[in-house]
Design a protein around this motif. Structure first.
Motif, short mmCIF file in Angstrom:
data_model
loop_
_atom_site.label_atom_id
_atom_site.label_comp_id
_atom_site.label_asym_id
_atom_site.label_seq_id
_atom_site.Cartn_x
_atom_site.Cartn_y
_atom_site.Cartn_z
N ASP A 1 5.64 13.58 -1.52
CA ASP A 1 4.50 11.71 -2.26
C ASP A 1 3.81 12.71 -3.34
O ASP A 1 3.34 13.68 -2.93
N THR B 1 0.60 -1.35 -0.22
CA THR B 1 -0.46 -0.01 0.04
C THR B 1 0.54 1.13 -0.19
O THR B 1 1.92 1.27 0.24
N GLY B 2 -0.58 2.40 0.12
CA GLY B 2 0.89 3.70 -0.16
C GLY B 2 1.77 4.17 1.72
O GLY B 2 2.70 4.22 0.93
N MET B 3 0.93 3.29 2.31
CA MET B 3 1.30 3.54 3.57
C MET B 3 2.75 2.79 4.36
O MET B 3 3.06 3.13 4.53
N THR C 1 -2.63 2.16 -5.27
CA THR C 1 -3.59 2.30 -5.68
C THR C 1 -5.00 3.42 -6.06
O THR C 1 -6.23 3.26 -6.91
N LYS C 2 -4.31 4.86 -5.93
CA LYS C 2 -5.21 6.10 -6.95
C LYS C 2 -5.25 6.41 -8.05
O LYS C 2 -5.22 5.35 -8.91
N PHE D 1 -1.65 13.97 4.42
CA PHE D 1 -2.71 12.85 4.30
C PHE D 1 -3.13 11.60 5.60
O PHE D 1 -2.37 11.80 6.05
N SER E 1 1.43 6.77 -4.38
CA SER E 1 0.30 5.43 -3.97
C SER E 1 -0.30 4.86 -5.02
O SER E 1 -1.36 5.54 -5.34
C1 LIG Z 1 -4.14 7.13 0.01
C2 LIG Z 1 -2.65 7.98 -0.15
C3 LIG Z 1 -1.80 8.16 0.97
C4 LIG Z 1 -1.75 6.60 1.42
O1 LIG Z 1 -2.15 5.15 0.42
P1 LIG Z 1 -2.74 3.31 0.86
O2 LIG Z 1 -2.37 3.08 -0.98
O3 LIG Z 1 -4.30 3.88 0.38
O4 LIG Z 1 -1.98 2.81 1.63
C5 LIG Z 1 -0.61 8.32 0.97
N1 LIG Z 1 -0.24 9.56 0.66
C6 LIG Z 1 -1.43 10.36 -0.11
C7 LIG Z 1 -1.02 11.09 -0.31
C8 LIG Z 1 -2.73 9.84 -0.29
O5 LIG Z 1 -3.50 10.08 -1.29
#
Ligand SMILES: *Cc1c(COP(=O)(O)O)cnc(C)c1O
Length: 408
Positions: A179, A82-84, A203-204, A108, A201
């Motif tokens: 980030d 994940t991003g985290m 995911t986004k 975030f 991330s």
């Molecule tokens: C969503 C997000 C994260 C974390 O990403 P995940 O994949 O949900 O863990 C970190 N930084 C920003 C700016 C985000 O929008």
């Protein structure tokens, strides 16, 4: 080949690929066999390229890492679940007790929570207004190891002084971590302002379909790791430009285990193929909607860097290809954000962002609830704020829906 999309589409075939497959195959094996015992020893000692154990490296994930490196014009990338996991691995691998971190205070929510955890582990964090490089400069101390900022912040869309902070970090020899999730490498490459590490991330926007989680850390080559005090001797291998990411892969990824799965890497790679197309469309939709909201009687304020009234509009215009698809609206006092959200038919009430579908969420009551009213106020988050992640729907449908859903 120079174009962003052609490079991503054809990156897998830059290397020989099994059976001429157009996609890097999904490798599900946890471990890898060797011709002889010496080979496995050489792989483990870093003397030979090879795959040791899938928590640390996997061929499908490695192909995605290469794609992200190309997107960010970096040197190398490590992917995470994940991003985290990516952000946590950077902090865990590179900071020690007594160190100091300067961070943007527009963050975030979960990153904010993670940094508060760090303060309980002997690492001090100063949260500053990163739209002004002077505020960052004023917070620097002898123990400062790192400056952390986001490109466009959540949910009020502040744009960090990315260039000014880059110059400052270069002058002071500080590691600059950006980030890039909100802009993605299609709208902005942090290497151009001197970032040493870039976080995404996946995911986004990069995966883009709201169906898979992932994160990445990219080494840009802009930071001189021989000046960084926390690199362990065993990771001072080869050129100093590779030391930081090697330590992140070992102390971060390997030791904490936030590994991206091969199947997820495959899905992210598919999504990444259309990053530029999707983001061009959603940014254009967002720009049109922001202009519509700016004159709407039910709306007190629109937070979107594409509007000329936005405090960092000129900066965003100079740095980013377009202004992205994230915005927030603040409803006029007395208008209930829950009623407005329930009256909309197209936007899905959801916490994610960067999906093809337009998503909407009441901010203070959900993603920023845990941090409490004081910190919310310091971030400019009111109870009538709705965050929107604009999708790729047809703009007329979006306009119609907001016209009907918002009270007049
Ligand atoms: C969503 C997000 C994260 C974390 O990403 P995940 O994949 O949900 O863990 C970190 N930084 C920003 C700016 C985000 O929008």
């Amino acid at each position: 080949m120079k174009g962003f999309t052609s490079t991503i589409l054809h990156s897998d075939l830059r290397r020989p690929i099994e059976h001429g497959s157009l996609h890097k195959p999904v490798h599900t094996s946890v471990a890898f066999g060797y011709d002889n015992a010496r080979e496995i020893a050489e792989v483990f000692q870093g003397k030979r390229k090879g795959y040791s154990y899938a928590r640390q490296i996997n061929p499908t994930v490695a192909a995605l890492e290469e794609k992200i490196t190309l997107m960010e014009a970096g040197l190398a990338t490590a992917c995470f679940a994940t991003g985290m996991a990516a952000i946590a691995a950077v902090m865990f691998a590179l900071l020690r007790q007594g160190d100091h971190l300067v961070s943007s205070r527009f963050l975030f929510g979960n990153t904010n929570s993670l940094f508060n955890t760090l303060t309980n582990m002997g690492i001090e964090v100063s949260f500053v207004d990163a739209t002004d490089a002077d505020e960052v400069a004023a917070a620097i101390r002898p123990e400062t190891r790192m400056v952390f900022v986001e490109t466009i912040a959540n949910p009020c869309t502040q744009v960090s002084d990315l260039e000014g902070i880059g110059r400052l970090c270069e002058e002071r020899g500080l590691l600059y971590v950006v980030d890039n999730t909100m802009t993605s490498p299609w709208l902005f490459r942090p290497v151009t302002v001197g970032a040493g590490l870039v976080i995404n991330s996946l995911t986004k926007f990069i995966a883009g379909h709201g169906d898979v989680l992932g994160g990445a850390v990219t080494e840009t080559g802009r930071f001189d790791w021989s000046r960084y005090p926390n690199i362990y001797d065993v990771y001072k291998k080869g050129e100093p430009s590779g030391w930081g990411l090697l330590q992140i892969k070992k102390k971060g990824l390997r030791d904490t285990g936030g590994t991206l799965s091969a199947m997820a890497a495959h899905q992210i790679a598919i999504g990444a193929e259309t990053l530029a197309l999707r983001l061009d469309r959603s940014s254009s939709n967002a720009q049109t909607l922001a202009a519509f909201f700016a004159h709407h009687p039910a709306i007190e304020r629109v937070f979107y860097p594409g509007l000329p009234v936005h405090p960092e509009h000129e900066r965003a215009r100079a740095l980013f290809r377009s202004f992205g698809s994230l915005m927030s609206i603040e409803l006029k006092e007395g208008i209930d954000c829950f009623e407005v959200l329930d009256a909309l038919r197209l936007p899905i009430v959801s916490s994610n962002l960067g999906d093809n579908r337009t998503l909407a969420i009441p901010v203070a009551q959900t993603i920023y609830f845990e941090m409490g009213p004081e910190r919310r106020a310091s971030m400019g988050i009111s109870d009538g704020m709705i965050r929107l992640s604009i999708g790729i729907e047809d703009i007329d449908d979006l306009l119609d829906d907001f016209r009907h859903g918002l009270p007049t």
